[in-house]
Design a protein around this motif. Structure first.
Motif, PDB file in Angstrom:
ATOM      1  N   GLY A  51      62.568  48.393  86.138  1.00 20.73           N
ATOM      2  CA  GLY A  51      62.033  49.729  86.357  1.00 20.73           C
ATOM      3  C   GLY A  51      61.489  49.953  87.752  1.00 20.73           C
ATOM      4  O   GLY A  51      61.678  51.030  88.334  1.00 20.73           O
ATOM      5  N   GLN A  52      60.827  48.959  88.313  1.00 22.91           N
ATOM      6  CA  GLN A  52      60.269  49.111  89.658  1.00 22.91           C
ATOM      7  C   GLN A  52      61.380  49.260  90.695  1.00 22.91           C
ATOM      8  O   GLN A  52      61.303  50.103  91.583  1.00 22.91           O
ATOM      9  CB  GLN A  52      59.373  47.922  90.022  1.00 22.91           C
ATOM     10  N   HIS A  53      62.414  48.452  90.567  1.00 25.18           N
ATOM     11  CA  HIS A  53      63.558  48.564  91.471  1.00 25.18           C
ATOM     12  C   HIS A  53      64.194  49.952  91.354  1.00 25.18           C
ATOM     13  O   HIS A  53      64.541  50.574  92.366  1.00 25.18           O
ATOM     14  CB  HIS A  53      64.564  47.454  91.155  1.00 25.18           C
ATOM     15  N   ALA A  54      64.314  50.458  90.132  1.00 20.37           N
ATOM     16  CA  ALA A  54      64.877  51.794  89.921  1.00 20.37           C
ATOM     17  C   ALA A  54      64.019  52.874  90.583  1.00 20.37           C
ATOM     18  O   ALA A  54      64.546  53.784  91.235  1.00 20.37           O
ATOM     19  CB  ALA A  54      65.022  52.071  88.428  1.00 20.37           C
ATOM     20  N   LEU A  55      62.699  52.778  90.423  1.00 23.94           N
ATOM     21  CA  LEU A  55      61.810  53.748  91.083  1.00 23.94           C
ATOM     22  C   LEU A  55      61.967  53.689  92.591  1.00 23.94           C
ATOM     23  O   LEU A  55      62.006  54.723  93.265  1.00 23.94           O
ATOM     24  CB  LEU A  55      60.348  53.477  90.707  1.00 23.94           C
ATOM     25  N   ASN A  56      62.066  52.480  93.132  1.00 20.15           N
ATOM     26  CA  ASN A  56      62.247  52.321  94.580  1.00 20.15           C
ATOM     27  C   ASN A  56      63.542  52.988  95.043  1.00 20.15           C
ATOM     28  O   ASN A  56      63.567  53.646  96.083  1.00 20.15           O
ATOM     29  CB  ASN A  56      62.251  50.848  94.965  1.00 20.15           C
ATOM     30  N   LEU A  58      65.161  55.495  93.478  1.00 20.47           N
ATOM     31  CA  LEU A  58      65.036  56.948  93.319  1.00 20.47           C
ATOM     32  C   LEU A  58      64.134  57.569  94.379  1.00 20.47           C
ATOM     33  O   LEU A  58      64.348  58.707  94.787  1.00 20.47           O
ATOM     34  CB  LEU A  58      64.519  57.276  91.917  1.00 20.47           C
ATOM     35  N   ARG A  59      63.145  56.821  94.807  1.00 21.91           N
ATOM     36  CA  ARG A  59      62.214  57.340  95.820  1.00 21.91           C
ATOM     37  C   ARG A  59      62.639  56.996  97.246  1.00 21.91           C
ATOM     38  O   ARG A  59      61.992  57.420  98.197  1.00 21.91           O
ATOM     39  CB  ARG A  59      60.810  56.785  95.542  1.00 21.91           C
ATOM     40  N   GLY A  60      63.694  56.192  97.393  1.00 22.27           N
ATOM     41  CA  GLY A  60      64.156  55.800  98.722  1.00 22.27           C
ATOM     42  C   GLY A  60      63.244  54.790  99.379  1.00 22.27           C
ATOM     43  O   GLY A  60      63.175  54.721 100.608  1.00 22.27           O
ATOM     44  N   ASP A  61      62.537  53.968  98.589  1.00 23.23           N
ATOM     45  CA  ASP A  61      61.544  53.031  99.109  1.00 23.23           C
ATOM     46  C   ASP A  61      62.040  51.590  99.246  1.00 23.23           C
ATOM     47  O   ASP A  61      61.236  50.696  99.432  1.00 23.23           O
ATOM     48  CB  ASP A  61      60.312  53.006  98.189  1.00 23.23           C
ATOM     49  N   CYS A  62      63.321  51.353  99.143  1.00 28.29           N
ATOM     50  CA  CYS A  62      63.772  49.957  99.203  1.00 28.29           C
ATOM     51  C   CYS A  62      64.803  49.739 100.297  1.00 28.29           C
ATOM     52  O   CYS A  62      65.703  48.927 100.155  1.00 28.29           O
ATOM     53  CB  CYS A  62      64.262  49.478  97.844  1.00 28.29           C
ATOM     54  N   GLY A  63      64.659  50.483 101.377  1.00 28.05           N
ATOM     55  CA  GLY A  63      65.566  50.319 102.493  1.00 28.05           C
ATOM     56  C   GLY A  63      66.899  51.023 102.279  1.00 28.05           C
ATOM     57  O   GLY A  63      67.777  50.963 103.107  1.00 28.05           O
ATOM     58  N   GLU A  64      67.069  51.676 101.149  1.00 26.32           N
ATOM     59  CA  GLU A  64      68.286  52.424 100.866  1.00 26.32           C
ATOM     60  C   GLU A  64      67.919  53.901 100.839  1.00 26.32           C
ATOM     61  O   GLU A  64      66.770  54.259 100.684  1.00 26.32           O
ATOM     62  CB  GLU A  64      68.842  52.042  99.491  1.00 26.32           C
ATOM     63  N   ASP A  65      68.920  54.735 101.000  1.00 23.34           N
ATOM     64  CA  ASP A  65      68.660  56.156 100.806  1.00 23.34           C
ATOM     65  C   ASP A  65      68.335  56.374  99.339  1.00 23.34           C
ATOM     66  O   ASP A  65      68.814  55.662  98.472  1.00 23.34           O
ATOM     67  CB  ASP A  65      69.895  56.988 101.178  1.00 23.34           C
ATOM     68  N   SER A  66      67.517  57.380  99.076  1.00 21.20           N
ATOM     69  CA  SER A  66      67.241  57.680  97.676  1.00 21.20           C
ATOM     70  C   SER A  66      68.526  58.175  97.024  1.00 21.20           C
ATOM     71  O   SER A  66      69.437  58.663  97.687  1.00 21.20           O
ATOM     72  CB  SER A  66      66.131  58.721  97.556  1.00 21.20           C
ATOM     73  N   LEU A  67      68.599  58.011  95.733  1.00 21.63           N
ATOM     74  CA  LEU A  67      69.765  58.439  94.972  1.00 21.63           C
ATOM     75  C   LEU A  67      69.673  59.954  94.825  1.00 21.63           C
ATOM     76  O   LEU A  67      68.836  60.464  94.098  1.00 21.63           O
ATOM     77  CB  LEU A  67      69.777  57.745  93.611  1.00 21.63           C
ATOM     78  N   LEU A  68      70.506  60.659  95.559  1.00 26.57           N
ATOM     79  CA  LEU A  68      70.441  62.113  95.564  1.00 26.57           C
ATOM     80  C   LEU A  68      70.990  62.692  94.264  1.00 26.57           C
ATOM     81  O   LEU A  68      71.903  62.142  93.666  1.00 26.57           O
ATOM     82  CB  LEU A  68      71.227  62.667  96.754  1.00 26.57           C
ATOM     83  N   SER A  69      70.424  63.796  93.858  1.00 25.53           N
ATOM     84  CA  SER A  69      70.878  64.491  92.655  1.00 25.53           C
ATOM     85  C   SER A  69      72.275  65.027  92.880  1.00 25.53           C
ATOM     86  O   SER A  69      72.650  65.313  94.017  1.00 25.53           O
ATOM     87  CB  SER A  69      69.942  65.643  92.335  1.00 25.53           C
ATOM     88  N   PRO A  70      73.052  65.174  91.844  1.00 24.59           N
ATOM     89  CA  PRO A  70      72.705  64.911  90.453  1.00 24.59           C
ATOM     90  C   PRO A  70      72.932  63.439  90.085  1.00 24.59           C
ATOM     91  O   PRO A  70      73.861  62.811  90.567  1.00 24.59           O
ATOM     92  CB  PRO A  70      73.675  65.800  89.683  1.00 24.59           C
ATOM     93  N   TYR A  71      72.044  62.909  89.266  1.00 23.55           N
ATOM     94  CA  TYR A  71      72.205  61.550  88.783  1.00 23.55           C
ATOM     95  C   TYR A  71      71.755  61.469  87.337  1.00 23.55           C
ATOM     96  O   TYR A  71      71.012  62.307  86.847  1.00 23.55           O
ATOM     97  CB  TYR A  71      71.434  60.536  89.640  1.00 23.55           C
ATOM     98  N   LEU A  72      72.256  60.446  86.665  1.00 23.58           N
ATOM     99  CA  LEU A  72      71.921  60.199  85.273  1.00 23.58           C
ATOM    100  C   LEU A  72      71.524  58.729  85.174  1.00 23.58           C
ATOM    101  O   LEU A  72      72.173  57.872  85.765  1.00 23.58           O
ATOM    102  CB  LEU A  72      73.140  60.484  84.394  1.00 23.58           C
ATOM    103  N   VAL A  73      70.451  58.458  84.449  1.00 29.12           N
ATOM    104  CA  VAL A  73      69.929  57.103  84.327  1.00 29.12           C
ATOM    105  C   VAL A  73      70.248  56.556  82.943  1.00 29.12           C
ATOM    106  O   VAL A  73      70.016  57.239  81.936  1.00 29.12           O
ATOM    107  CB  VAL A  73      68.395  57.083  84.547  1.00 29.12           C
ATOM    108  N   THR A  74      70.778  55.325  82.901  1.00 30.87           N
ATOM    109  CA  THR A  74      70.843  54.588  81.641  1.00 30.87           C
ATOM    110  C   THR A  74      69.800  53.488  81.768  1.00 30.87           C
ATOM    111  O   THR A  74      69.763  52.761  82.763  1.00 30.87           O
ATOM    112  CB  THR A  74      72.237  53.998  81.359  1.00 30.87           C
ATOM    113  N   LEU A  75      68.940  53.391  80.773  1.00 26.01           N
ATOM    114  CA  LEU A  75      67.741  52.569  80.880  1.00 26.01           C
ATOM    115  C   LEU A  75      67.618  51.576  79.737  1.00 26.01           C
ATOM    116  O   LEU A  75      67.634  51.968  78.567  1.00 26.01           O
ATOM    117  CB  LEU A  75      66.517  53.498  80.881  1.00 26.01           C
ATOM    118  N   ASP A  76      67.482  50.306  80.085  1.00 23.87           N
ATOM    119  CA  ASP A  76      67.127  49.293  79.102  1.00 23.87           C
ATOM    120  C   ASP A  76      65.605  49.334  78.957  1.00 23.87           C
ATOM    121  O   ASP A  76      64.894  49.737  79.879  1.00 23.87           O
ATOM    122  CB  ASP A  76      67.587  47.912  79.589  1.00 23.87           C
TER     123      ASP A  76
END
Length: 153
Positions: A51-56, A58-76
């Protein structure tokens, strides 16, 4: 040249929905990727290990661009560091992420987990009890969902 409303709508609708798979289980991630390939779904896919990696992402906080909309999340739900329920809580508190469309893909079929996930405004809950045909059908339904439903942008 100014685009007409119809042209603008067409442009928005052609933007591919990106999939964010949030799962620490390599076998499950590979099963999702195989199912997507089998269904000839070519949407961009990003993987987050918890979850933390996913938030990073989505927020663009892990050295990558944030995942721009539209997006769909599948979550364990069951992951180390930040589990699915904690992720859902953070997403729903964040005004920028709150509209995210999230499907839970979990091995848990516990009624309390299902109820708690739906209380966090998920789009659907799918049990990963069979990574075969029923799993492929579930992903086929999610793909159809992305093509029929107007996604938040």
């Amino acid at each position: 040249m100014v685009a007409t409303q119809q042209e603008k709508s067409f442009d928005v609708q052609t933007a591919p929905v990106k999939f964010l798979i949030v799962d620490d289980d390599v076998v499950s991630v590979m099963a999702v990727k195989r199912a997507l390939k089998k269904l000839k779904i070519i949407n961009p896919v990003t993987i987050a290990r918890d979850g933390q990696h996913a938030l990073n992402i989505l927020r663009g906080d892990c050295g990558e661009d944030s995942l721009l909309s539209p997006y769909l999340v599948t979550l364990d739900l069951n992951m180390p560091r930040m589990n699915g329920f904690d992720f859902l809580e953070e997403v729903r508190k964040d005004p920028k992420l709150h509209p995210a469309v999230i499907f839970v893909l979990s091995t848990s079929d516990a009624p309390t987990d299902v109820a708690a996930a739906y209380e966090s405004n998920i789009a659907g809950y799918i049990v990963k009890d069979d990574l075969g045909d029923s799993f492929v059908k579930a992903l086929e339904m999610i793909d159809a969902y992305t093509k029929v439903v107007e996604m938040p942008r």
